[in-house]
Design an enzyme around this catalytic site. Structure first.
Site, PDB file in Angstrom:
ATOM      1  N   ASP A 144       0.819  -1.225   0.000  1.00 49.72           N
ATOM      2  CA  ASP A 144       0.000   0.000   0.000  1.00 49.72           C
ATOM      3  C   ASP A 144       0.852   1.275   0.000  1.00 49.72           C
ATOM      4  O   ASP A 144       1.860   1.363   0.702  1.00 49.72           O
ATOM      5  CB  ASP A 144      -0.885   0.061   1.249  1.00 49.72           C
ATOM      6  CG  ASP A 144      -1.895  -1.073   1.338  1.00 49.72           C
ATOM      7  OD1 ASP A 144      -1.660  -2.130   0.732  1.00 49.72           O
ATOM      8  OD2 ASP A 144      -2.907  -0.893   2.040  1.00 49.72           O
ATOM      9  N   HIS A 171      -1.165   4.560  -0.498  1.00 49.93           N
ATOM     10  CA  HIS A 171      -2.188   5.447   0.078  1.00 49.93           C
ATOM     11  C   HIS A 171      -1.852   6.933   0.005  1.00 49.93           C
ATOM     12  O   HIS A 171      -1.882   7.643   1.006  1.00 49.93           O
ATOM     13  CB  HIS A 171      -2.472   5.054   1.530  1.00 49.93           C
ATOM     14  CG  HIS A 171      -3.454   3.924   1.650  1.00 49.93           C
ATOM     15  ND1 HIS A 171      -4.719   3.977   1.092  1.00 49.93           N
ATOM     16  CD2 HIS A 171      -3.355   2.712   2.237  1.00 49.93           C
ATOM     17  CE1 HIS A 171      -5.348   2.837   1.345  1.00 49.93           C
ATOM     18  NE2 HIS A 171      -4.544   2.051   2.030  1.00 49.93           N
ATOM     19  N   ASP A 210      -4.005  -0.126  -3.605  1.00 53.11           N
ATOM     20  CA  ASP A 210      -4.206   0.932  -2.600  1.00 53.11           C
ATOM     21  C   ASP A 210      -3.252   2.107  -2.817  1.00 53.11           C
ATOM     22  O   ASP A 210      -2.408   2.431  -1.981  1.00 53.11           O
ATOM     23  CB  ASP A 210      -4.127   0.397  -1.162  1.00 53.11           C
ATOM     24  CG  ASP A 210      -5.426  -0.274  -0.735  1.00 53.11           C
ATOM     25  OD1 ASP A 210      -6.270  -0.543  -1.609  1.00 53.11           O
ATOM     26  OD2 ASP A 210      -5.599  -0.528   0.473  1.00 53.11           O
ATOM     27  N   ASN A 212      -8.400  -2.726  -2.681  1.00 59.67           N
ATOM     28  CA  ASN A 212      -9.800  -2.460  -2.337  1.00 59.67           C
ATOM     29  C   ASN A 212     -10.141  -0.969  -2.384  1.00 59.67           C
ATOM     30  O   ASN A 212     -11.312  -0.605  -2.497  1.00 59.67           O
ATOM     31  CB  ASN A 212     -10.158  -3.048  -0.961  1.00 59.67           C
ATOM     32  CG  ASN A 212      -9.358  -2.451   0.168  1.00 59.67           C
ATOM     33  OD1 ASN A 212      -8.124  -2.453   0.139  1.00 59.67           O
ATOM     34  ND2 ASN A 212     -10.033  -1.933   1.178  1.00 59.67           N
ATOM     35  N   HIS A 213      -9.128  -0.092  -2.362  1.00 53.21           N
ATOM     36  CA  HIS A 213      -9.406   1.348  -2.470  1.00 53.21           C
ATOM     37  C   HIS A 213      -9.518   1.828  -3.921  1.00 53.21           C
ATOM     38  O   HIS A 213      -9.905   2.974  -4.150  1.00 53.21           O
ATOM     39  CB  HIS A 213      -8.370   2.167  -1.700  1.00 53.21           C
ATOM     40  CG  HIS A 213      -8.615   2.143  -0.222  1.00 53.21           C
ATOM     41  ND1 HIS A 213      -9.226   3.170   0.464  1.00 53.21           N
ATOM     42  CD2 HIS A 213      -8.366   1.174   0.697  1.00 53.21           C
ATOM     43  CE1 HIS A 213      -9.332   2.841   1.746  1.00 53.21           C
ATOM     44  NE2 HIS A 213      -8.816   1.639   1.907  1.00 53.21           N
ATOM     45  N   HIS A 224      -3.903  -8.194  -3.635  1.00 55.26           N
ATOM     46  CA  HIS A 224      -3.932  -7.153  -2.608  1.00 55.26           C
ATOM     47  C   HIS A 224      -4.329  -7.699  -1.237  1.00 55.26           C
ATOM     48  O   HIS A 224      -3.684  -7.419  -0.232  1.00 55.26           O
ATOM     49  CB  HIS A 224      -4.885  -6.021  -2.997  1.00 55.26           C
ATOM     50  CG  HIS A 224      -4.962  -4.960  -1.939  1.00 55.26           C
ATOM     51  ND1 HIS A 224      -3.911  -4.097  -1.694  1.00 55.26           N
ATOM     52  CD2 HIS A 224      -5.917  -4.658  -1.017  1.00 55.26           C
ATOM     53  CE1 HIS A 224      -4.232  -3.306  -0.680  1.00 55.26           C
ATOM     54  NE2 HIS A 224      -5.440  -3.624  -0.253  1.00 55.26           N
ATOM     55  N   HIS A 233      -2.470  -4.800   2.183  1.00 53.59           N
ATOM     56  CA  HIS A 233      -3.791  -4.632   2.806  1.00 53.59           C
ATOM     57  C   HIS A 233      -3.802  -4.412   4.320  1.00 53.59           C
ATOM     58  O   HIS A 233      -4.798  -3.984   4.864  1.00 53.59           O
ATOM     59  CB  HIS A 233      -4.662  -5.851   2.431  1.00 53.59           C
ATOM     60  CG  HIS A 233      -6.144  -5.710   2.665  1.00 53.59           C
ATOM     61  ND1 HIS A 233      -6.849  -4.566   2.357  1.00 53.59           N
ATOM     62  CD2 HIS A 233      -7.056  -6.591   3.153  1.00 53.59           C
ATOM     63  CE1 HIS A 233      -8.141  -4.775   2.648  1.00 53.59           C
ATOM     64  NE2 HIS A 233      -8.281  -5.985   3.134  1.00 53.59           N
TER      65      HIS A 233
END
Length: 302
Positions: free
Chosen positions: A62, A64, A90, A122-123, A171, A246
């Site tokens: 990730d 982010h 992500d 998932n984002h 992920h 994740h």
């Protein structure tokens, strides 16, 4: 669309802030960003939803929206095309610079399409990034229309990768519905992430040392799975390792189930709230895995 996209110019502007104070924005034109989305979407759809990749490569978890940490990762691992990369999703939400982050990643995808790979997290899903920051950033800096263009792009991302037939990457994790790789290959794109089922689980599930078999997930989505599920999956498909992201892990990487699974997380000092390190995994041509660590920044003196 009147914008001719100059990919080299876009990359050089995104990289110009190296060494600047963290937080300095790069404002590409809306047309350029739309171009990145449309061109990368074409490439994602021209490549399989289940990627088959070859080592050597570096695998990252990730990000982010922590753009300056992404630049640090590239400084450490080598800017493309010096190294091959696989990112596990992500890219957006939570951090302050989701736009710079996703734009640089899409630009590299376009420029080095056979050496640079991005999986869906998932984002990378409208119902999630509508809430956790990306929508607001798009709306504030550009437009809601641009956010919708990103959604169309994210709906075409690949969802899993196999490195040299031995390392399975996604992920989130495994799914009780996953019995053959062919099931992943059959997922049609573009697609939203459903609330349950195979695609949902690949992006949402978590390993859990206290789970025997499959368990309920505290996230309220998907499942948890135990060590035995991992062992059986590897044995059945003749894989050596599952590599996923994740979850924040303190050292940037963390093994599970006697090193049959590894979690990678590449955003150090996640959200400014954690003291975690970030890591990427280097896989050499003999499939030996080593970890490159981004230490968390020292707590700034208040």
């Amino acid at each position: 669309m009147g914008d001719v996209m100059n990919i080299d110019s876009i990359i050089s502007r995104l990289l110009e802030v190296r060494g600047a104070r963290p937080g300095k924005n790069v404002q590409l034109s809306e047309g350029e960003i739309r171009g990145l989305c449309l061109k990368s979407r074409e490439i994602f759809l021209s490549q399989p939803i289940l990627l088959e990749l070859e080592a050597p490569l570096k695998i990252c978890g990730d990000i982010h929206g922590q753009y300056y940490d992404l630049l640090r990762l590239f400084e450490y691992g080598g800017f493309p095309p010096e190294s091959n990369y696989l990112f596990l999703g992500d890219y957006v939400d939570r951090g302050k610079q989701s736009l710079e982050t996703i734009c640089l990643l899409l630009a590299y995808k376009i420029k080095y399409s056979e050496n640079f790979f991005l999986l869906r997290g998932n984002h990378e899903c409208a119902s999630i990034n509508r809430i956790y920051g990306f929508y607001d950033e798009c709306k504030r800096r550009y437009s809601i229309k641009l956010w919708k263009t990103f959604t169309d792009c994210f709906n075409c991302l690949p969802v899993a990768a196999i490195v040299d037939e031995k390392i399975f990457c996604c992920h989130g994790g495994l799914s009780p519905d996953l019995t053959s790789m062919e099931q992943i290959r059959r997922i049609m794109r573009p697609t939203d992430v459903p609330d349950q089922g195979l695609l949902c689980d690949l992006l949402w599930s978590d390993p859990d040392k206290d789970t025997m078999g499959w368990g309920e997930n505290d996230r309220g989505v998907s499942f948890t799975f135990g060590a035995e599920v991992v062992a059986k999956f590897l044995q059945k498909h003749e894989f050596d390792l599952i590599c996923r992201a994740h979850q924040v892990v303190e050292d940037g990487y963390e093994f599970f189930a006697k090193r049959m699974l590894v979690t990678l997380f590449s955003a150090p000092n996640y959200c400014g709230e954690f003291d975690n390190a970030g890591a990427m995994m280097s896989v050499d041509d003999t499939l030996m895995c080593s970890f490159q660590i981004l230490k968390p920044a020292d707590k700034r003196k208040k």
